[in-house]
Design a protein around this motif. Structure first.
Motif, PDB file in Angstrom:
ATOM      1  N   HIS A   1       0.834  -1.203   0.000  1.00 47.96           N
ATOM      2  CA  HIS A   1       0.000   0.000   0.000  1.00 47.96           C
ATOM      3  C   HIS A   1       0.870   1.256   0.000  1.00 47.96           C
ATOM      4  CE1 HIS A   1      -3.387   2.622   0.909  1.00 47.96           C
ATOM      5  NE2 HIS A   1      -2.634   3.169   1.846  1.00 47.96           N
ATOM      6  N   GLU A   2       1.879   1.249   0.845  1.00 43.82           N
ATOM      7  CA  GLU A   2       2.781   2.395   0.932  1.00 43.82           C
ATOM      8  C   GLU A   2       3.484   2.640  -0.407  1.00 43.82           C
ATOM      9  OE1 GLU A   2       6.806   3.424   3.372  1.00 43.82           O
ATOM     10  OE2 GLU A   2       5.178   2.488   4.499  1.00 43.82           O
ATOM     11  N   ALA A   3       3.912   1.574  -1.076  1.00 43.90           N
ATOM     12  CA  ALA A   3       4.570   1.711  -2.380  1.00 43.90           C
ATOM     13  C   ALA A   3       3.597   2.261  -3.420  1.00 43.90           C
ATOM     14  CB  ALA A   3       5.125   0.363  -2.838  1.00 43.90           C
ATOM     15  N   ALA A   4       2.351   1.794  -3.387  1.00 41.17           N
ATOM     16  CA  ALA A   4       1.344   2.278  -4.338  1.00 41.17           C
ATOM     17  C   ALA A   4       1.042   3.758  -4.104  1.00 41.17           C
ATOM     18  CB  ALA A   4       0.076   1.450  -4.221  1.00 41.17           C
ATOM     19  N   VAL A   5       0.950   4.177  -2.852  1.00 40.31           N
ATOM     20  CA  VAL A   5       0.691   5.580  -2.530  1.00 40.31           C
ATOM     21  C   VAL A   5       1.862   6.440  -3.010  1.00 40.31           C
ATOM     22  CG1 VAL A   5       0.480   7.238  -0.625  1.00 40.31           C
ATOM     23  CG2 VAL A   5      -0.880   5.146  -0.618  1.00 40.31           C
ATOM     24  N   HIS A   6       3.079   5.975  -2.789  1.00 40.36           N
ATOM     25  CA  HIS A   6       4.262   6.715  -3.224  1.00 40.36           C
ATOM     26  C   HIS A   6       4.270   6.870  -4.752  1.00 40.36           C
ATOM     27  CE1 HIS A   6       8.288   8.315  -3.046  1.00 40.36           C
ATOM     28  NE2 HIS A   6       8.690   7.414  -3.922  1.00 40.36           N
ATOM     29  N   GLU A   7       3.933   5.793  -5.459  1.00 42.84           N
ATOM     30  CA  GLU A   7       3.884   5.841  -6.922  1.00 42.84           C
ATOM     31  C   GLU A   7       2.807   6.818  -7.397  1.00 42.84           C
ATOM     32  OE1 GLU A   7       3.021   2.836 -10.677  1.00 42.84           O
ATOM     33  OE2 GLU A   7       3.506   1.992  -8.722  1.00 42.84           O
ATOM     34  N   LEU A   8       1.653   6.794  -6.752  1.00 40.40           N
ATOM     35  CA  LEU A   8       0.567   7.702  -7.113  1.00 40.40           C
ATOM     36  C   LEU A   8       0.950   9.159  -6.847  1.00 40.40           C
ATOM     37  CD1 LEU A   8      -2.317   8.161  -8.081  1.00 40.40           C
ATOM     38  CD2 LEU A   8      -3.090   7.774  -5.733  1.00 40.40           C
TER      39      LEU A   8
ATOM     40  N   GLY B   1       3.912  10.451  -6.957  1.00 41.08           N
ATOM     41  CA  GLY B   1       4.825  10.847  -8.032  1.00 41.08           C
ATOM     42  C   GLY B   1       4.075  11.132  -9.321  1.00 41.08           C
ATOM     43  N   PHE B   2       3.115  10.308  -9.632  1.00 37.82           N
ATOM     44  CA  PHE B   2       2.302  10.497 -10.831  1.00 37.82           C
ATOM     45  C   PHE B   2       1.537  11.819 -10.763  1.00 37.82           C
ATOM     46  CE2 PHE B   2      -1.811   9.858 -13.011  1.00 37.82           C
ATOM     47  CZ  PHE B   2      -1.351   9.647 -14.307  1.00 37.82           C
ATOM     48  N   LEU B   3       0.959  12.124  -9.602  1.00 40.23           N
ATOM     49  CA  LEU B   3       0.188  13.353  -9.451  1.00 40.23           C
ATOM     50  C   LEU B   3       1.089  14.593  -9.504  1.00 40.23           C
ATOM     51  CD1 LEU B   3      -2.384  12.279  -6.727  1.00 40.23           C
ATOM     52  CD2 LEU B   3      -2.815  12.650  -9.155  1.00 40.23           C
ATOM     53  N   LYS B   4       2.287  14.494  -8.960  1.00 39.14           N
ATOM     54  CA  LYS B   4       3.210  15.626  -9.010  1.00 39.14           C
ATOM     55  C   LYS B   4       3.678  15.886 -10.437  1.00 39.14           C
ATOM     56  CE  LYS B   4       4.942  15.284  -4.315  1.00 39.14           C
ATOM     57  NZ  LYS B   4       6.059  14.892  -3.448  1.00 39.14           N
ATOM     58  N   LYS B   5       3.898  14.803 -11.186  1.00 41.79           N
ATOM     59  CA  LYS B   5       4.366  14.925 -12.568  1.00 41.79           C
ATOM     60  C   LYS B   5       3.291  15.544 -13.453  1.00 41.79           C
ATOM     61  CE  LYS B   5       5.963  12.016 -16.371  1.00 41.79           C
ATOM     62  NZ  LYS B   5       6.152  10.638 -16.815  1.00 41.79           N
ATOM     63  N   GLY B   6       2.041  15.235 -13.213  1.00 45.92           N
ATOM     64  CA  GLY B   6       0.941  15.759 -14.018  1.00 45.92           C
ATOM     65  C   GLY B   6       0.572  14.814 -15.141  1.00 45.92           C
ATOM     66  N   ILE B   7      -0.464  15.171 -15.871  1.00 43.77           N
ATOM     67  CA  ILE B   7      -0.975  14.360 -16.966  1.00 43.77           C
ATOM     68  C   ILE B   7      -0.818  15.156 -18.258  1.00 43.77           C
ATOM     69  CG2 ILE B   7      -3.009  13.192 -17.891  1.00 43.77           C
ATOM     70  CD1 ILE B   7      -4.074  13.134 -14.987  1.00 43.77           C
TER      71      ILE B   7
ATOM     72  N   ARG C   1      -2.351  17.942 -10.251  1.00 44.33           N
ATOM     73  CA  ARG C   1      -3.415  17.782  -9.260  1.00 44.33           C
ATOM     74  C   ARG C   1      -4.025  19.124  -8.858  1.00 44.33           C
ATOM     75  NH1 ARG C   1      -4.166  18.221  -3.914  1.00 44.33           N
ATOM     76  NH2 ARG C   1      -2.056  18.926  -3.598  1.00 44.33           N
ATOM     77  N   ASP C   2      -3.184  20.124  -8.618  1.00 40.93           N
ATOM     78  CA  ASP C   2      -3.689  21.428  -8.186  1.00 40.93           C
ATOM     79  C   ASP C   2      -4.560  22.066  -9.256  1.00 40.93           C
ATOM     80  OD1 ASP C   2      -2.387  21.186  -5.743  1.00 40.93           O
ATOM     81  OD2 ASP C   2      -0.546  22.090  -6.517  1.00 40.93           O
ATOM     82  N   GLU C   3      -4.156  21.907 -10.511  1.00 43.37           N
ATOM     83  CA  GLU C   3      -4.934  22.449 -11.629  1.00 43.37           C
ATOM     84  C   GLU C   3      -6.304  21.770 -11.706  1.00 43.37           C
ATOM     85  OE1 GLU C   3      -5.315  24.547 -15.488  1.00 43.37           O
ATOM     86  OE2 GLU C   3      -3.531  24.548 -14.244  1.00 43.37           O
ATOM     87  N   LEU C   4      -6.308  20.450 -11.563  1.00 41.51           N
ATOM     88  CA  LEU C   4      -7.583  19.737 -11.602  1.00 41.51           C
ATOM     89  C   LEU C   4      -8.489  20.181 -10.465  1.00 41.51           C
ATOM     90  CD1 LEU C   4      -6.399  16.118 -12.470  1.00 41.51           C
ATOM     91  CD2 LEU C   4      -7.703  17.665 -13.940  1.00 41.51           C
ATOM     92  N   TYR C   5      -7.897  20.371  -9.294  1.00 38.84           N
ATOM     93  CA  TYR C   5      -8.674  20.768  -8.133  1.00 38.84           C
ATOM     94  C   TYR C   5      -9.288  22.150  -8.349  1.00 38.84           C
ATOM     95  CZ  TYR C   5      -9.904  21.972  -3.362  1.00 38.84           C
ATOM     96  OH  TYR C   5     -10.590  22.358  -2.241  1.00 38.84           O
TER      97      TYR C   5
END
Length: 83
Positions: free
Chosen positions: A51-58, A60-66, A75-79
């Motif tokens: 779980h901790e590894a999955a949260v860490h990966e997520l 990183g994904f959110l910080k990188k953006g889409i 994430r901040d833009e979506l919010y």
């Protein structure tokens, strides 16, 4: 996963713990509704690490953006768009 009433768990706590030590997981129920789960410690610890590894990966994904075809959205833009 065996279901055990709270009354049975209270009266036979040592035998319930012995089952868990042997690898069995128990679901404690009150009036037929699950209220808790007792699992072997190693199994629980492994899940926490996954779980901790999955949260860490997520994170990183959110910080990188889409990438949306040249427009980067994080994430901040979506919010802020959701308001």
């Amino acid at each position: 996963m065996r279901r055990v009433s709270l009354r049975e768990a209270n009266q036979k706590f040592s035998s319930c713990i012995a089952e868990v030590e042997s690898g069995e997981s128990l679901v404690l129920v009150r009036r037929g509704k699950p209220v808790a789960r007792i699992v072997p410690y190693a199994e629980h610890e492994e899940r926490d690490l996954k779980h901790e590894a999955a949260v860490h990966e997520l994170e990183g994904f959110l910080k990188k953006g889409i990438d949306l075809g040249g427009v980067r959205v994080d994430r901040d833009e979506l919010y802020s768009r959701g308001r």
